[in-house]
Write a protein that holds these residues in place. Structure first.
Motif, mmCIF file in Angstrom:
data_model
loop_
_atom_site.group_PDB
_atom_site.id
_atom_site.type_symbol
_atom_site.label_atom_id
_atom_site.label_comp_id
_atom_site.label_asym_id
_atom_site.label_seq_id
_atom_site.Cartn_x
_atom_site.Cartn_y
_atom_site.Cartn_z
ATOM 1 N N HIS A 1 4.336 -0.076 -5.295
ATOM 2 C CA HIS A 1 4.167 1.146 -6.086
ATOM 3 C C HIS A 1 5.310 2.133 -5.887
ATOM 4 C CE1 HIS A 1 1.701 2.243 -2.386
ATOM 5 N NE2 HIS A 1 2.417 3.341 -2.478
ATOM 6 N N VAL B 1 5.796 6.411 -6.249
ATOM 7 C CA VAL B 1 5.082 7.686 -6.369
ATOM 8 C C VAL B 1 6.086 8.750 -6.789
ATOM 9 C CG1 VAL B 1 3.770 9.450 -5.125
ATOM 10 C CG2 VAL B 1 3.304 7.020 -4.723
ATOM 11 N N HIS C 1 -2.951 1.063 -7.036
ATOM 12 C CA HIS C 1 -1.977 1.808 -7.844
ATOM 13 C C HIS C 1 -0.574 1.224 -7.754
ATOM 14 C CE1 HIS C 1 -2.076 4.063 -3.978
ATOM 15 N NE2 HIS C 1 -0.800 4.324 -4.175
ATOM 16 N N HIS D 1 7.966 8.567 -2.994
ATOM 17 C CA HIS D 1 8.295 7.407 -2.163
ATOM 18 C C HIS D 1 8.181 6.118 -2.966
ATOM 19 C CE1 HIS D 1 3.840 7.367 -1.506
ATOM 20 N NE2 HIS D 1 3.998 6.053 -1.408
ATOM 21 N N ALA E 1 7.010 1.977 -2.258
ATOM 22 C CA ALA E 1 6.217 1.265 -1.250
ATOM 23 C C ALA E 1 6.311 -0.244 -1.381
ATOM 24 C CB ALA E 1 4.762 1.691 -1.363
ATOM 25 N N HIS F 1 -4.708 5.543 4.376
ATOM 26 C CA HIS F 1 -5.114 6.366 3.231
ATOM 27 C C HIS F 1 -6.583 6.097 2.907
ATOM 28 C CE1 HIS F 1 -1.044 7.503 2.220
ATOM 29 N NE2 HIS F 1 -0.660 6.281 1.929
ATOM 30 N N TYR G 1 5.620 5.253 6.739
ATOM 31 C CA TYR G 1 6.746 5.708 5.900
ATOM 32 C C TYR G 1 7.983 5.969 6.760
ATOM 33 C CZ TYR G 1 3.098 7.103 2.482
ATOM 34 O OH TYR G 1 2.035 7.136 1.613
ATOM 35 N N GLU H 1 8.016 2.910 2.211
ATOM 36 C CA GLU H 1 6.739 2.683 2.895
ATOM 37 C C GLU H 1 6.456 1.190 3.052
ATOM 38 O OE1 GLU H 1 3.435 3.872 0.413
ATOM 39 O OE2 GLU H 1 1.938 3.513 1.964
HETATM 40 FE FE FE2 Z 1 2.336 4.791 -0.984
#
Ligand code: FE2
Length: 316
Positions: free
Chosen positions: A155, A157, A198, A213, A215, A245, A254, A264
């Motif tokens: 992902h 972000v 996500h 970030h 990932a 999370h 991270y 991440e």
């Molecule tokens: Fe993330």
């Protein structure tokens, strides 16, 4: 669903040699290394492409400093790609690049490209767990991992200049699916109905679009920890982690890095199908992290680097 994941991320950086040093340590595989272009791959063939920030053919940055310059989304095959392109053709920025890839610019100003995926999804077996009455690991020692080998780019972000426009663009033009939401502040979306929680999380930050970030998926919490400790040992600084999370369920770590805002490692995120029920949340700090270590874990002592010891975080 037309798109099936992130096929590549293109970074624009100030220091190619430092970027190369980081990627060698991160555990992705080098495919090529020219002075003006590095290509690394995750285990499934997802590409990390690094270019000098002033390369004339790079799409413009959406923020200052080292950052993501383009995300290349994959589709399983040409008919699936065509479905996405059909709805994208109505977008003003739709174009075909010199490399033949269809492109568009999202409302945040970030360049997106689209192609038939070059990734070959792989199946991994995470470490089985034991609990009273349920023993999945029998006569088998649990591993201690010493290096991560990221499986895919899971992902991205972003900080959204106009969250409502971004939400509409990805859900309506690109066929993304809502996974969870902080109304008016953050939108978790996945690019296909059946998939990880996500692929794109958008957070509102009016007037200041950017990347939060990028990932990389690893196979289990042991690889998050082992990979993170290996990075600490090599002197890379933790941004935050390890931790977990509550939204998405993933374990994370991270790292600061010379490619972009934090990169991440993560593992064990929720997997969604059409049956997944999106939930709306009110923003609270405990929703970012169920728990997290601030400053990381020292690669040698294996103890937390307390915030007051942050000057030590860079030691090899
Ligand atoms: Fe993330």
């Amino acid at each position: 669903m037309a798109l099936n994941g992130i096929d590549a991320v293109v970074f624009g950086v100030a220091d190619m040699a430092e970027a190369k040093r980081f990627l060698d340590d991160w555990g992705v595989s080098q495919i090529s290394a020219a002075p003006d272009k590095l290509v690394y791959q995750t285990r499934d063939g997802g590409e990390v492409i690094v270019r000098p920030h002033d390369a004339p053919d790079l799409p413009p940055p959406i923020e200052n400093g080292n950052t993501v310059r383009e995300v290349i989304w994959g589709a399983a095959n040409q008919p699936e790609l065509d479905k996405t392109l059909q709805s994208l053709r109505t977008v003003e920025s739709f174009r075909t690049g010199p490399d033949g890839l269809a492109r568009a610019t999202d409302p945040n100003g970030l360049s997106l490209a689209f192609r038939v995926s070059k990734r070959a999804p792989i199946v991994v077996k995470p470490t089985p767990t034991n609990a009273p009455g349920t023993h999945q690991r029998v006569n088998q020692r649990a591993p201690v991992r010493t290096q991560a080998h990221p499986i895919n780019i899971g992902h991205v972000v972003v900080f959204a200049d106009d969250l409502a426009k971004m939400r509409a663009f990805y859900l309506e033009k690109l066929g993304f699916v809502l996974s969870d939401e902080y109304p008016g502040f953050g939108v978790f979306t996945r690019c296909q109905k059946v998939g990880g929680h996500h692929n794109l999380f958008m957070m509102s930050r009016p007037g200041k679009p950017g990347i939060n970030h990028v990932a990389f998926t690893v196979q289990d919490i042991h690889e998050v920890i082992g990979g993170g400790i290996a990075m600490s040992k090599k002197g890379w600084k933790t941004e935050i982690g390890p931790g977990r999370h509550p939204i998405s369920g993933a374990y994370f770590w991270y790292f600061e890095n010379p490619l972009a805002p934090p990169l991440e490692y993560y593992a064990d995120e929720d997997f969604c199908t059409e049956e997944w029920q999106p939930t709306t949340y009110e923003r609270k700090p405990e929703l970012f992290a169920e728990w997290a270590i601030d400053g990381g874990i020292d690669g040698t002592t294996r103890r937390q680097l307390a915030p007051r010891d942050r000057s030590l975080r860079g030691h090899a």
